[in-house]
Design an enzyme around this catalytic site. Sequence first.
Site, PDB file in Angstrom:
ATOM      1  N   LYS A 158     132.579 -19.507  -0.741  1.00 12.79           N
ATOM      2  CA  LYS A 158     131.425 -20.158  -1.380  1.00 12.79           C
ATOM      3  C   LYS A 158     130.715 -19.165  -2.271  1.00 12.79           C
ATOM      4  CE  LYS A 158     127.751 -20.796   1.680  1.00 12.79           C
ATOM      5  NZ  LYS A 158     126.806 -21.554   2.529  1.00 12.79           N
TER       6      LYS A 158
ATOM      7  N   GLU B  14     134.232 -19.433   4.949  1.00 16.04           N
ATOM      8  CA  GLU B  14     133.864 -20.244   3.780  1.00 16.04           C
ATOM      9  C   GLU B  14     133.958 -19.464   2.470  1.00 16.04           C
ATOM     10  OE1 GLU B  14     131.761 -23.862   4.143  1.00 16.04           O
ATOM     11  OE2 GLU B  14     129.974 -22.823   3.449  1.00 16.04           O
TER      12      GLU B  14
ATOM     13  N   GLU C  79     130.399 -34.040  10.343  1.00 13.17           N
ATOM     14  CA  GLU C  79     129.241 -33.151  10.513  1.00 13.17           C
ATOM     15  C   GLU C  79     128.010 -33.930  10.954  1.00 13.17           C
ATOM     16  OE1 GLU C  79     128.539 -29.967   7.572  1.00 13.17           O
ATOM     17  OE2 GLU C  79     126.569 -30.907   7.307  1.00 13.17           O
TER      18      GLU C  79
ATOM     19  N   ASN D  31     125.747 -28.899  12.321  1.00 14.99           N
ATOM     20  CA  ASN D  31     125.152 -28.024  11.310  1.00 14.99           C
ATOM     21  C   ASN D  31     123.774 -27.575  11.787  1.00 14.99           C
ATOM     22  OD1 ASN D  31     124.637 -26.544   9.039  1.00 14.99           O
ATOM     23  ND2 ASN D  31     125.360 -28.131   7.606  1.00 14.99           N
TER      24      ASN D  31
ATOM     25  N   LYS E 154     135.519 -28.629   1.096  1.00 16.15           N
ATOM     26  CA  LYS E 154     134.083 -28.749   1.414  1.00 16.15           C
ATOM     27  C   LYS E 154     133.426 -29.472   0.250  1.00 16.15           C
ATOM     28  CE  LYS E 154     130.831 -27.483   4.423  1.00 16.15           C
ATOM     29  NZ  LYS E 154     129.923 -26.411   4.145  1.00 16.15           N
TER      30      LYS E 154
ATOM     31  N   GLU F 178     128.085 -24.665  12.809  1.00 15.20           N
ATOM     32  CA  GLU F 178     128.021 -24.414  11.363  1.00 15.20           C
ATOM     33  C   GLU F 178     126.666 -23.833  10.960  1.00 15.20           C
ATOM     34  OE1 GLU F 178     130.467 -28.561  10.260  1.00 15.20           O
ATOM     35  OE2 GLU F 178     128.636 -28.045   9.196  1.00 15.20           O
ATOM     36  N   SER F 179     126.695 -22.860  10.086  1.00 13.24           N
ATOM     37  CA  SER F 179     125.531 -22.300   9.387  1.00 13.24           C
ATOM     38  C   SER F 179     124.707 -21.325  10.240  1.00 13.24           C
ATOM     39  CB  SER F 179     124.556 -23.381   8.889  1.00 13.24           C
ATOM     40  OG  SER F 179     125.206 -24.257   8.032  1.00 13.24           O
TER      41      SER F 179
HETATM   42  O1  LIG Z   1     123.676 -24.165   2.150  1.00 16.03           O
HETATM   43  C1  LIG Z   1     122.956 -24.946   1.489  1.00 16.03           C
HETATM   44  O2  LIG Z   1     122.004 -24.568   0.800  1.00 16.03           O
HETATM   45  C2  LIG Z   1     123.264 -26.412   1.494  1.00 16.03           C
HETATM   46  C3  LIG Z   1     122.412 -27.273   0.850  1.00 16.03           C
HETATM   47  C4  LIG Z   1     122.678 -28.625   0.831  1.00 16.03           C
HETATM   48  C5  LIG Z   1     123.796 -29.106   1.452  1.00 16.03           C
HETATM   49  C6  LIG Z   1     124.663 -28.229   2.087  1.00 16.03           C
HETATM   50  C7  LIG Z   1     124.403 -26.907   2.135  1.00 16.03           C
HETATM   51  N1  LIG Z   1     125.238 -26.012   2.762  1.00 16.03           N
HETATM   52  C8  LIG Z   1     126.452 -26.330   3.370  1.00 16.03           C
HETATM   53  C9  LIG Z   1     126.524 -25.606   4.633  1.00 16.03           C
HETATM   54  O3  LIG Z   1     126.017 -26.110   5.576  1.00 16.03           O
HETATM   55  C10 LIG Z   1     127.102 -24.218   4.663  1.00 16.03           C
HETATM   56  O4  LIG Z   1     127.826 -23.941   3.515  1.00 16.03           O
HETATM   57  C11 LIG Z   1     128.005 -23.871   5.852  1.00 16.03           C
HETATM   58  O5  LIG Z   1     127.656 -24.462   7.022  1.00 16.03           O
HETATM   59  C12 LIG Z   1     128.002 -22.329   6.020  1.00 16.03           C
HETATM   60  O6  LIG Z   1     126.695 -21.897   6.229  1.00 16.03           O
HETATM   61  P1  LIG Z   1     126.280 -20.370   6.112  1.00 16.03           P
HETATM   62  O7  LIG Z   1     127.148 -19.579   7.060  1.00 16.03           O
HETATM   63  O8  LIG Z   1     124.856 -20.318   6.579  1.00 16.03           O
HETATM   64  O9  LIG Z   1     126.460 -19.959   4.705  1.00 16.03           O
END
Ligand SMILES: O=C(O)c1ccccc1NCC(=O)[C@H](O)[C@H](O)COP(=O)(O)O
Length: 642
Positions: free
Chosen positions: A428, A426, A538, A560, A489, A596-597
């Site tokens: 970001k 990502e 998602e 997610n 995204k 994800e995340s």
């Molecule tokens: O990440 C946030 O704070 C968020 C808040 C509101 C909506 C979406 C959000 N994030 C998008 C994502 O879920 C992440 O960018 C993506 O899955 C990557 O997650 P990470 O590896 O934990 O940065």
Amino acid sequence: MGIASQDAIMQLSALVDEVDEPLKVTFKNIHMGYPSETLVRFLKAREWSIPKAHKMLVDCLNWRIQNHIDIILNKPIIPADLYRKIRDSQLVGMSGYTKDGHPVFAIGVGLSTYDKASVNYYVQSHIQINEYRDRVILPAASKKYGRHIGTCVKVLDMTGLKLSALNQLKLLTIISTVDDLNYPEKTETYYIVNAPYIFSACWKVVKPLLQERTRRKVQVLQGCGRDELLKIVDSASLPHFCKREGCGSSRHSTSRSDDCFSLDHPFHQQLYNYIKQKGQEYVALLKQGSFHVDVPEPDPEGIKIKSTDVRATLTYKGDDFVNSVEVQEWESGMSLNDIAAKQGIRIRRSHRTGHPSEGSKDEKDTPRNILEQIIWDKEVEVAQFKQTKPLETLKKAVEGAPPVRDFVGALRESYRRTGVPALIAEVKKASPSKGVLREDFDPVQIAKTYEKHGAACLSILTDEKYFQGSFQNLEAVRKAGVECPLLCKEFIIDSWQIYNARSKGADAVLLIAGVLPDLDIKYMTMICRELGLAALIEVHDEREMDRVLKIDGIQLIGINNRNLETFEVDISNTKKLLEGERGEIIQRRGIIVVGESGLFTPQDISYVQGAGVRAVLVGESLIKQIDPGKAISGLFGKDVSK
Ligand SMILES: O=C(O)c1ccccc1NCC(=O)[C@H](O)[C@H](O)COP(=O)(O)O
């Protein structure tokens, strides 16, 4: 006008001079003192081909004679009660003039029912309004503005539109064929306003039935269209249904004489009296009853109505749309937020109009969590973008976009090659939960290092307000020659955004089940398929997963681990959602699951892989490192580069 055009007019005029006397008489009734301008309309409609324009005009003149069109205004629809019923079920009116003198006709498409008389009466009434426009309104406008005015604009109100309106396709096709063949180039622009949820599905069916030159004149305006229309008309000439956002019904305005569909409106009073008076003059000559107007067969050579099999289109839609529970609920008066809530969606939409049961905006103007806030802001943002770049413009940009790459194929290939989940890395800069993740943010450099170190695909944040992303970043990465397919995204709430993503070079888009009702997901995945894009759907909980698994043709599901309403992250969520029958269905259908995340270590990766994940979407744990690409091997516990 150029010499070639003048020449074409003269040649066509010479041909018209040769027609029989009765045709000459009816031609006079069409041109009303402006023969050249009338010839131009027929020439334009046939792309300036003189033989085709000549044929079109002669056919039109014969149609007029055979169907007594020259005296149609002498034939009132009686009894008066029937006339009133027709007016109440075929909503047409005139609200005034544009600033440069074109009459503004208003049509209540969504609330017209066409069920109070036979098709013939509605066709007669439609032709009478056309003739009244051409013989009374336009000559009066020309006089008033001191120059020839031969065209009008039409504002089409979609309030109350239901998919069942498609049952009226036969009548609508007759009316549009009569107009295309006999009243060409009479409308400058068709403005569509108050388009509700269901409009896109109806438009998909109706559009192929229209000629290309008519389609090009259609503009879909945001909401009630007031702001856009005020650029071309004064407020006094605005149709009543454009005056107030979300006024809910084109039928019920504050005063009857302001409602341009009402028989009390000056336009209808004048039209009624005109036809009544003409009728008295000719009453001895005519039998009463409806006119049976022959609808000429479209000239297959001269016009380009696409021969779409409407029934096939409807049957196809029938499976997915027409019979869907959501459509039935919507048509029975449920609000969209209520329909979404019934599916377990907690995120409410703020700015949708077009259905009386949406309620007023004040009832719900405090967002309940960050995701709802993001969505409400996105609604405003998309509405603004759509004004500057309407869908038709965007579609042209899509034609010039770089080719789509195989996002799903790249994930499969990477998993096969490495034996670990394929990486969607990502790009970001910031997030609402973590703030700024990386100060020195160079999206192209980051994308290149991700690619070099083994990412299968990239995810580019495009939301500016909450993630400090942008579409410029997406375009820049695409243009820099990065070969990994790109996920846009974004918080998609409107299919316009999918076209926008494609026009900027995206290969995939994200659709969030916690925001989009089933029908939106189905419709949007269909658009993705048409554009060749992959759709990553998602989900966060079992209910969302079950909804998505009921939809056909899903290739990618993202689980997610972050709850987007509370920001809580728990990677066991992935395991929970893949246990038991759900995991089996996913395996059987060959769906790729993306974890994800919250993934930081090789242990996290093997945990989600063990649960059934074949790809991972990772942002924070990579982007925060000095070289995000080099950090990939640390995340997987091995080098995954090619
Ligand atoms: O990440 C946030 O704070 C968020 C808040 C509101 C909506 C979406 C959000 N994030 C998008 C994502 O879920 C992440 O960018 C993506 O899955 C990557 O997650 P990470 O590896 O934990 O940065």
